[in-house]
Design a protein around this motif. Structure first.
Motif, PDB file in Angstrom:
ATOM      1  N   THR A   9      -7.410  31.245  39.934  1.00 29.21           N
ATOM      2  CA  THR A   9      -8.106  32.155  39.009  1.00 29.21           C
ATOM      3  C   THR A   9      -9.576  32.375  39.373  1.00 29.21           C
ATOM      4  O   THR A   9     -10.359  32.838  38.551  1.00 29.21           O
ATOM      5  CB  THR A   9      -8.022  31.623  37.563  1.00 29.21           C
ATOM      6  OG1 THR A   9      -8.707  30.368  37.474  1.00 29.21           O
ATOM      7  CG2 THR A   9      -6.579  31.470  37.119  1.00 29.21           C
ATOM      8  N   GLY A  31      -8.017  39.459  32.798  1.00 29.77           N
ATOM      9  CA  GLY A  31      -7.655  38.070  33.051  1.00 29.77           C
ATOM     10  C   GLY A  31      -6.521  37.600  32.170  1.00 29.77           C
ATOM     11  O   GLY A  31      -5.565  36.965  32.645  1.00 29.77           O
ATOM     12  N   SER A  71      -5.857  39.851  41.637  1.00 31.32           N
ATOM     13  CA  SER A  71      -6.295  40.551  40.422  1.00 31.32           C
ATOM     14  C   SER A  71      -5.258  41.581  39.992  1.00 31.32           C
ATOM     15  O   SER A  71      -5.440  42.265  38.993  1.00 31.32           O
ATOM     16  CB  SER A  71      -7.645  41.240  40.671  1.00 31.32           C
ATOM     17  OG  SER A  71      -7.529  42.164  41.751  1.00 31.32           O
ATOM     18  N   LEU A  97     -11.730  35.506  38.285  1.00 34.97           N
ATOM     19  CA  LEU A  97     -10.988  36.160  37.210  1.00 34.97           C
ATOM     20  C   LEU A  97     -11.814  36.027  35.926  1.00 34.97           C
ATOM     21  O   LEU A  97     -11.578  35.146  35.107  1.00 34.97           O
ATOM     22  CB  LEU A  97      -9.619  35.510  37.046  1.00 34.97           C
ATOM     23  CG  LEU A  97      -8.526  36.327  36.348  1.00 34.97           C
ATOM     24  CD1 LEU A  97      -8.185  37.560  37.168  1.00 34.97           C
ATOM     25  CD2 LEU A  97      -7.282  35.470  36.148  1.00 34.97           C
ATOM     26  N   THR A  98     -12.797  36.923  35.761  1.00 37.10           N
ATOM     27  CA  THR A  98     -13.753  36.772  34.669  1.00 37.10           C
ATOM     28  C   THR A  98     -13.725  37.911  33.650  1.00 37.10           C
ATOM     29  O   THR A  98     -14.370  37.819  32.609  1.00 37.10           O
ATOM     30  CB  THR A  98     -15.184  36.646  35.219  1.00 37.10           C
ATOM     31  OG1 THR A  98     -15.460  37.756  36.082  1.00 37.10           O
ATOM     32  CG2 THR A  98     -15.345  35.353  36.011  1.00 37.10           C
ATOM     33  N   THR A 137      -8.144  26.391  37.757  1.00 33.07           N
ATOM     34  CA  THR A 137      -9.431  26.956  37.389  1.00 33.07           C
ATOM     35  C   THR A 137     -10.524  25.954  37.714  1.00 33.07           C
ATOM     36  O   THR A 137     -10.292  24.948  38.383  1.00 33.07           O
ATOM     37  CB  THR A 137      -9.446  27.361  35.895  1.00 33.07           C
ATOM     38  OG1 THR A 137     -10.706  27.962  35.581  1.00 33.07           O
ATOM     39  CG2 THR A 137      -9.214  26.185  34.981  1.00 33.07           C
ATOM     40  N   ASN A 196     -14.032  30.912  33.258  1.00 31.30           N
ATOM     41  CA  ASN A 196     -12.894  31.632  32.665  1.00 31.30           C
ATOM     42  C   ASN A 196     -11.974  30.720  31.855  1.00 31.30           C
ATOM     43  O   ASN A 196     -10.836  31.075  31.567  1.00 31.30           O
ATOM     44  CB  ASN A 196     -12.099  32.377  33.744  1.00 31.30           C
ATOM     45  CG  ASN A 196     -11.553  31.462  34.833  1.00 31.30           C
ATOM     46  OD1 ASN A 196     -11.484  30.240  34.673  1.00 31.30           O
ATOM     47  ND2 ASN A 196     -11.164  32.049  35.954  1.00 31.30           N
TER      48      ASN A 196
END
Length: 274
Positions: free
Chosen positions: A24, A33, A233, A27-28, A50, A56
């Motif tokens: 991840t 997300g 993504s 992934l913000t 993570t 995140n």
């Protein structure tokens, strides 16, 4: 149909970890997300990787709550960032991670990089295991000498070492050291952060097997027995990244991959953020 998302390794503490998970990093965006993580869980992913520095945790917490999956069936990994490696800071960081993820325990927490305070951080992780806050602990980006040092002083052996590992950085010395101590190896940057599309040997194998270049890299890591955590993504790639069970790289293919000139795409663990 074979589903590699159901496959697991047994760690040196006799607990299981899925062979394939979702990375991840970056992934913000909350909306994107949450939808991506939900799509991954729906597709069968159970390992979510993570780190505190990814910022995140709350996105992951929301996605988990919106999915119909039991906590015991998920495997959540996080990491303690470098600035929090002093003992007291690490203790606080563990509690912060738990709060942000809205979980009673974390399946696996890693020391993110081998800073000069790495051993203080690891001591805090060992105590977190004893307190029931964390099930398993490990390290990330450790070189051979970091691992040997830790093994000589730790009370709880690390279950895993997550390192930059891909066809252009086979990292054999570190891999061999981990195997020697029964520590699983986890690959980050498996697809060389997109550079796999530029490497002729990988392009040749992608053409040979009618697969994408990322799939060749993932198959290489999977076939070597590494935990893989491909990130994307795009929800469509979530499933594509698991479609690596229907072909196998042979000895000739491995020789071709081994002919790639090795390079490190990420930071040097011996000279990063001290």
């Amino acid at each position: 149909m074979i589903n590699i998302l159901n496959e697991k390794y047994i760690m040196n503490n006799n607990l299981e970890i899925p062979k394939v998970g979702l990375g991840t990093y970056k992934l913000t965006n909350e909306l994107e997300g949450v939808e991506l993580i939900k799509a991954a869980i729906t597709a069968g992913y159970r390992l979510i990787d993570t780190a505190k520095v990814y910022e995140n945790h709350k996105i992951i917490a929301r996605a988990i709550k919106e999915c119909d999956v039991k906590r015991k069936d998920l495997f959540i990994t996080s990491k303690i960032w470098n600035k929090d490696h002093k003992y007291e800071d690490a203790k606080l960081a563990i509690d912060t991670i738990l709060n942000e993820l809205e979980l009673d325990y974390i399946d696996l927490i890693l020391v993110h990089w081998p800073t000069k305070y790495r051993n203080e951080c690891y001591k805090a992780l060992e105590e977190a295991v004893e307190e029931g806050k964390v099930k398993s602990i490990g390290v990330s980006n450790y070189q051979k000498h970091h691992i040997e040092e830790l093994i000589s002083i730790c009370k709880i052996k690390p279950v895993i070492n997550q390192i930059e590992l891909h066809p252009a950085l086979r990292n054999q010395e570190v891999v061999n050291t981990c195997k020697k101590h029964n520590i699983l190896v986890e690959s980050w940057g498996t697809m060389i952060r997109g550079k796999c599309f530029e490497i002729e040997q990988i392009k040749k194998l992608a053409l040979k097997y009618n697969k994408s270049e990322p799939q060749i890299c993932l198959r290489w890591a999977y076939q070597n027995g590494y935990v893989i955590i491909p990130k994307t993504s795009k929800p469509s790639r979530v499933v594509e990244n698991t479609m690596i069970y229907d072909f196998q790289l042979n000895d000739e293919d491995i020789d071709l991959i081994n002919s790639i000139n090795e390079f490190r795409d990420g930071p040097d663990p011996d000279n990063f953020n001290f």
